[in-house]
Motif scaffolding. Structure first.
Motif, PDB file in Angstrom:
ATOM      1  N   VAL A   9      45.948  34.845 -13.712  1.00 26.90           N
ATOM      2  CA  VAL A   9      46.927  35.146 -12.666  1.00 26.90           C
ATOM      3  C   VAL A   9      46.980  34.117 -11.539  1.00 26.90           C
ATOM      4  N   ASP A  10      45.976  33.227 -11.421  1.00 23.29           N
ATOM      5  CA  ASP A  10      45.998  32.258 -10.326  1.00 23.29           C
ATOM      6  C   ASP A  10      46.120  30.836 -10.868  1.00 23.29           C
ATOM      7  N   ALA A  11      46.780  29.985 -10.088  1.00 23.88           N
ATOM      8  CA  ALA A  11      46.955  28.588 -10.466  1.00 23.88           C
ATOM      9  C   ALA A  11      47.089  27.750  -9.190  1.00 23.88           C
ATOM     10  N   PRO A  12      46.508  26.558  -9.155  1.00 20.08           N
ATOM     11  CA  PRO A  12      45.593  25.999 -10.148  1.00 20.08           C
ATOM     12  C   PRO A  12      44.324  26.856 -10.264  1.00 20.08           C
ATOM     13  N   SER A  13      43.634  26.676 -11.346  1.00 27.86           N
ATOM     14  CA  SER A  13      42.409  27.439 -11.553  1.00 27.86           C
ATOM     15  C   SER A  13      41.352  27.065 -10.528  1.00 27.86           C
ATOM     16  N   GLY A  14      40.394  27.957 -10.364  1.00 27.17           N
ATOM     17  CA  GLY A  14      39.286  27.667  -9.470  1.00 27.17           C
ATOM     18  C   GLY A  14      38.539  26.406  -9.890  1.00 27.17           C
ATOM     19  N   THR A  15      38.457  26.188 -11.193  1.00 23.85           N
ATOM     20  CA  THR A  15      37.784  24.993 -11.693  1.00 23.85           C
ATOM     21  C   THR A  15      38.566  23.735 -11.349  1.00 23.85           C
ATOM     22  N   ALA A  16      39.899  23.793 -11.499  1.00 27.30           N
ATOM     23  CA  ALA A  16      40.732  22.639 -11.152  1.00 27.30           C
ATOM     24  C   ALA A  16      40.570  22.295  -9.676  1.00 27.30           C
ATOM     25  N   LEU A  17      40.538  23.312  -8.831  1.00 25.60           N
ATOM     26  CA  LEU A  17      40.351  23.071  -7.397  1.00 25.60           C
ATOM     27  C   LEU A  17      38.955  22.507  -7.113  1.00 25.60           C
ATOM     28  N   LEU A  18      37.956  23.012  -7.835  1.00 24.38           N
ATOM     29  CA  LEU A  18      36.595  22.485  -7.688  1.00 24.38           C
ATOM     30  C   LEU A  18      36.569  20.994  -8.027  1.00 24.38           C
ATOM     31  N   LEU A  19      37.270  20.612  -9.110  1.00 23.54           N
ATOM     32  CA  LEU A  19      37.325  19.211  -9.508  1.00 23.54           C
ATOM     33  C   LEU A  19      38.123  18.390  -8.499  1.00 23.54           C
ATOM     34  N   GLY A  20      39.176  18.997  -7.940  1.00 21.01           N
ATOM     35  CA  GLY A  20      39.938  18.321  -6.901  1.00 21.01           C
ATOM     36  C   GLY A  20      39.109  18.074  -5.659  1.00 21.01           C
ATOM     37  N   GLU A  21      38.302  19.052  -5.290  1.00 20.15           N
ATOM     38  CA  GLU A  21      37.410  18.891  -4.140  1.00 20.15           C
ATOM     39  C   GLU A  21      36.388  17.786  -4.405  1.00 20.15           C
ATOM     40  N   ALA A  22      35.924  17.703  -5.646  1.00 16.21           N
ATOM     41  CA  ALA A  22      34.967  16.654  -5.997  1.00 16.21           C
ATOM     42  C   ALA A  22      35.614  15.285  -5.865  1.00 16.21           C
ATOM     43  N   ALA A  23      36.850  15.150  -6.336  1.00 17.05           N
ATOM     44  CA  ALA A  23      37.566  13.885  -6.234  1.00 17.05           C
ATOM     45  C   ALA A  23      37.818  13.520  -4.771  1.00 17.05           C
ATOM     46  N   ALA A  24      38.246  14.518  -3.992  1.00 17.24           N
ATOM     47  CA  ALA A  24      38.501  14.285  -2.567  1.00 17.24           C
ATOM     48  C   ALA A  24      37.207  13.910  -1.844  1.00 17.24           C
ATOM     49  N   GLY A  25      36.113  14.571  -2.221  1.00 18.77           N
ATOM     50  CA  GLY A  25      34.826  14.255  -1.611  1.00 18.77           C
ATOM     51  C   GLY A  25      34.404  12.826  -1.898  1.00 18.77           C
ATOM     52  N   GLY A  26      34.679  12.373  -3.128  1.00 18.53           N
ATOM     53  CA  GLY A  26      34.354  10.999  -3.482  1.00 18.53           C
ATOM     54  C   GLY A  26      35.128   9.989  -2.659  1.00 18.53           C
ATOM     55  N   ARG A  27      36.335  10.367  -2.254  1.00 18.06           N
ATOM     56  CA  ARG A  27      37.176   9.494  -1.436  1.00 18.06           C
ATOM     57  C   ARG A  27      37.009   9.755   0.061  1.00 18.06           C
ATOM     58  N   ASN A  28      36.206  10.767   0.379  1.00 18.09           N
ATOM     59  CA  ASN A  28      35.978  11.131   1.779  1.00 18.09           C
ATOM     60  C   ASN A  28      37.287  11.517   2.478  1.00 18.09           C
ATOM     61  N   ILE A  29      38.092  12.348   1.784  1.00 16.33           N
ATOM     62  CA  ILE A  29      39.349  12.828   2.343  1.00 16.33           C
ATOM     63  C   ILE A  29      39.414  14.342   2.208  1.00 16.33           C
ATOM     64  N   ASP A  30      40.367  14.974   2.894  1.00 18.91           N
ATOM     65  CA  ASP A  30      40.576  16.411   2.818  1.00 18.91           C
ATOM     66  C   ASP A  30      41.560  16.710   1.692  1.00 18.91           C
ATOM     67  N   LEU A  31      41.150  17.524   0.720  1.00 19.72           N
ATOM     68  CA  LEU A  31      42.014  17.815  -0.419  1.00 19.72           C
ATOM     69  C   LEU A  31      43.338  18.431   0.033  1.00 19.72           C
ATOM     70  N   GLY A  32      43.309  19.321   1.022  1.00 21.96           N
ATOM     71  CA  GLY A  32      44.527  19.984   1.466  1.00 21.96           C
ATOM     72  C   GLY A  32      45.595  19.015   1.930  1.00 21.96           C
ATOM     73  N   ALA A  33      45.189  17.888   2.469  1.00 20.92           N
ATOM     74  CA  ALA A  33      46.145  16.916   2.987  1.00 20.92           C
ATOM     75  C   ALA A  33      46.723  16.017   1.893  1.00 20.92           C
TER      76      ALA A  33
END
Length: 242
Positions: A136-160
């Motif tokens: 029922v939810d999208a993107p999946s929690g896992t996709a968001l977790l991976l997005g946060e990991a990518a954003a963390g690697g770039r030192n940026i805020d995923l929401g932005a």
């Protein structure tokens, strides 16, 4: 040996969790679902494993605090308000919250963070996920977790920098964006790919879940690891010491 209780025991993940617990050295002390007394269940357990619903989170955290036991939260679709509740709870108990309890996905997120950091902003990042038709939810929690990991690697805020649901004449891809695409159908337990697209080359890091038991196995290992820890907020990377 640990006494473990499941919140959301009537669901598919609840069934998988019970099977893994009963096949292990641990003791399954019971489950709770909508309308059940989680507080009473918590008194008999060493740890709670929560795969219920976001609207139940406040009561579940309260039950864990009152019983002074840790809780593993695998429920997805949490809002900022839910995360504030977790931040309050971790002052008194250990809490491990994650969008995915798979050990393989945990390692994947670590690799994604490393790749994003080392490749730099010249490489575009797209995250593609597919799940069964009932999700029922999208993107999946896992996709968001991976997005946060990518954003963390770039030192940026995923929401932005997050882009999702592209449709129509969207214009050129925004510089530095992290894109999401969600596919739904069939009985797919979970597939995730993180694509790094550079000039004349691409790198894909992927994970395929063949059965929900991988999430249950990881959740049980997380609960076992969490018992006896100091109050605080933990992640699956802590379990794997990444």
């Amino acid at each position: 040996m640990a006494r473990l209780a499941i919140i959301g025991s009537a669901g598919a993940m609840g069934a998988a969790l019970r099977q893994i617990i009963e096949a292990s050295e641990h003791i399954y002390v019971g489950g709770a679902d909508h309308g059940d007394d989680v507080a009473a269940l918590a008194k008999d357990a060493d740890a709670l494993v929560d795969f219920s619903a976001p609207q139940a989170l406040e009561a579940n955290l309260s039950a864990a605090r009152d019983a002074d036991i840790p809780i593993v939260i695998g429920t997805t679709g949490l809002s900022e308000a839910h995360h504030r509740l977790i931040d309050e709870a971790v002052e008194r108990i250990p809490v491990l919250q994650t969008g995915n309890t798979s050990l393989g996905v945990t390692l994947l997120a670590h690799l994604v963070r490393e790749a994003a950091q080392r490749l730099g902003p010249d490489w575009d990042i797209e995250i593609v996920e597919m799940h069964h038709r009932r999700k029922v939810d999208a993107p999946s929690g896992t996709a968001l977790l991976l997005g946060e990991a990518a954003a963390g690697g770039r030192n940026i805020d995923l929401g932005a920098y997050r882009e999702s649901g592209r449709d129509g004449h969207t214009g050129a891809r925004a510089e530095g964006a992290i894109g999401f695409a969600a596919l739904r159908g069939g009985t797919v337990a979970g597939e995730h790919s993180v694509i790094f697209a550079g000039e004349q080359e691409r790198i894909s890091l992927s994970h395929s879940a063949e059965n929900r038991s991988i999430f249950a196995r990881g959740a049980v290992r997380a609960a076992e690891w969490l018992i006896g820890r100091e109050p605080g907020r933990y992640a699956m990377t802590d379990v794997l010491d990444l």
